[in-house]
Scaffold this motif. Structure first.
Motif, PDB file in Angstrom:
ATOM      1  N   ALA A 153       0.678  -1.213   0.077  1.00  0.00           N
ATOM      2  CA  ALA A 153      -0.002   0.075  -0.021  1.00  0.00           C
ATOM      3  C   ALA A 153       0.687   1.065   0.095  1.00  0.00           C
ATOM      4  N   GLU A 154       2.026   1.169   0.759  1.00  0.00           N
ATOM      5  CA  GLU A 154       2.720   2.494   0.833  1.00  0.00           C
ATOM      6  C   GLU A 154       3.599   2.840  -0.290  1.00  0.00           C
ATOM      7  N   GLN A 155       4.169   1.693  -1.040  1.00  0.00           N
ATOM      8  CA  GLN A 155       4.896   1.943  -2.194  1.00  0.00           C
ATOM      9  C   GLN A 155       3.892   2.116  -3.267  1.00  0.00           C
ATOM     10  N   LEU A 156       2.615   1.534  -3.585  1.00  0.00           N
ATOM     11  CA  LEU A 156       1.725   2.131  -4.518  1.00  0.00           C
ATOM     12  C   LEU A 156       1.506   3.496  -4.369  1.00  0.00           C
ATOM     13  N   LEU A 157       1.443   3.961  -3.381  1.00  0.00           N
ATOM     14  CA  LEU A 157       0.990   5.396  -3.341  1.00  0.00           C
ATOM     15  C   LEU A 157       2.476   6.287  -3.628  1.00  0.00           C
ATOM     16  N   GLU A 158       3.658   5.776  -3.399  1.00  0.00           N
ATOM     17  CA  GLU A 158       4.922   6.500  -3.705  1.00  0.00           C
ATOM     18  C   GLU A 158       4.924   6.258  -5.381  1.00  0.00           C
ATOM     19  N   ARG A 159       4.487   5.273  -6.020  1.00  0.00           N
ATOM     20  CA  ARG A 159       4.636   5.428  -7.121  1.00  0.00           C
ATOM     21  C   ARG A 159       3.217   6.019  -8.064  1.00  0.00           C
ATOM     22  N   GLY A 160       2.535   6.667  -7.409  1.00  0.00           N
ATOM     23  CA  GLY A 160       1.464   7.384  -7.869  1.00  0.00           C
ATOM     24  C   GLY A 160       0.159   6.863  -8.274  1.00  0.00           C
ATOM     25  N   ALA A 161      -0.051   5.917  -7.409  1.00  0.00           N
ATOM     26  CA  ALA A 161      -1.369   5.334  -7.429  1.00  0.00           C
ATOM     27  C   ALA A 161      -2.303   6.497  -6.827  1.00  0.00           C
ATOM     28  N   THR A 162      -3.326   6.739  -7.767  1.00  0.00           N
ATOM     29  CA  THR A 162      -4.819   7.600  -7.330  1.00  0.00           C
ATOM     30  C   THR A 162      -5.259   7.455  -6.004  1.00  0.00           C
ATOM     31  N   LYS A 163      -5.452   6.088  -5.959  1.00  0.00           N
ATOM     32  CA  LYS A 163      -6.127   5.713  -4.751  1.00  0.00           C
ATOM     33  C   LYS A 163      -5.712   4.356  -4.454  1.00  0.00           C
ATOM     34  N   VAL A 164      -5.575   4.046  -3.136  1.00  0.00           N
ATOM     35  CA  VAL A 164      -5.265   2.630  -2.636  1.00  0.00           C
ATOM     36  C   VAL A 164      -6.321   2.421  -1.517  1.00  0.00           C
TER      37      VAL A 164
END
Length: 233
Positions: free
Chosen positions: A22-33
């Motif tokens: 979850a943390e790394q997805l946000l860091e990679r620019g996911a709009t929403k997790v």
């Protein structure tokens, strides 16, 4: 799959690998997790949307799919380890492993497949194990469940190809998630495993083999069982 601007759901996101995903997805620019857990109050990561998903409760999966209608990436990460064998193991513990790694992820895939289709196809990532490919005394229920997850991943990949949904699996050995007190061997860094896995997903790899142990385990499948299981000869 490009993770920038994706909308992801991660099961078991309250700790360990799931929290790192979850943390790394946000860091990679996911709009929403969407960070899910059986006990959602335990999710403490800023910036995520928390949902309840219990792999033994199909109703919770249907409810999550009704909320996360913008989903483009499903990550089946949640699970547990039960150290039992098959011949003398407790039926409930063996079933629990299958619920965690086969029935739970499959039901979640079935709940979200129409959502992914409506959003252009997207992707599914199943977090499997080096033990998808090798057995191990005292943990054979886990091995069978992970082998079933591997087979399910391949099967679902074929079934969802027509709707444009990519289905990948990630495979690796023992990783330090804070619950390996019993283990005396080396442990992978969970942040690095997640980084390698997400890199593989973005590179469109279908089987993401994230460490040398998993690479060796995959090779065992093509070899003679006598070479790897001499005690069984």
């Amino acid at each position: 799959m490009k993770l920038t601007n994706s909308v992801a759901l991660v099961t078991g996101a309250n700790r360990g690998l799931g929290r790192h995903f979850a943390e790394q997805l946000l860091e990679r620019g996911a709009t929403k997790v969407y960070a899910t857990a059986r006990r959602p109050e335990l999710v403490d990561l800023p910036g995520v949307e928390v949902l309840r998903v219990d792999l033994t409760d199909p109703a919770s999966m249907i409810a999550a799919a009704a909320v996360a209608t913008d989903l483009t990436l499903l990550i089946n990460n949640a699970g547990n380890s039960s150290f039992v064998n098959l011949v003398d193991g407790d039926d409930a513990e063996i079933q629990g492993q299958l619920d965690s790694f086969f029935w739970g992820p499959l039901r979640l895939i079935r709940a979200f497949a129409p959502v992914l289709k409506a959003n252009g196809g997207g992707a599914i990532l199943n977090i499997a194990s080096a033990m998808s490919w090798v057995a191990g005394d005292t943990a054979n229920a886990y091995h069978v469940a992970k082998a079933a997850e591997w087979a399910m991943t391949t099967s679902v990949r074929l079934e969802l190809a027509a709707q444009g949904t990519r289905v990948a699996g990630a495979y690796f050995g023992m990783t330090d998630t804070g619950h390996q007190d019993f283990w005396t061997g080396p442990l992978n860094d969970p942040a690095q495993i997640v980084r390698t896995t997400l890199d593989g997903l973005e590179a469109d790899r279908l089987e993401i083999i994230a460490d040398e142990l998993a690479a060796g385990a995959k090779a065992v499948v093509a070899g003679d069982p006598r070479d790897f299981y001499p005690v069984a000869v």
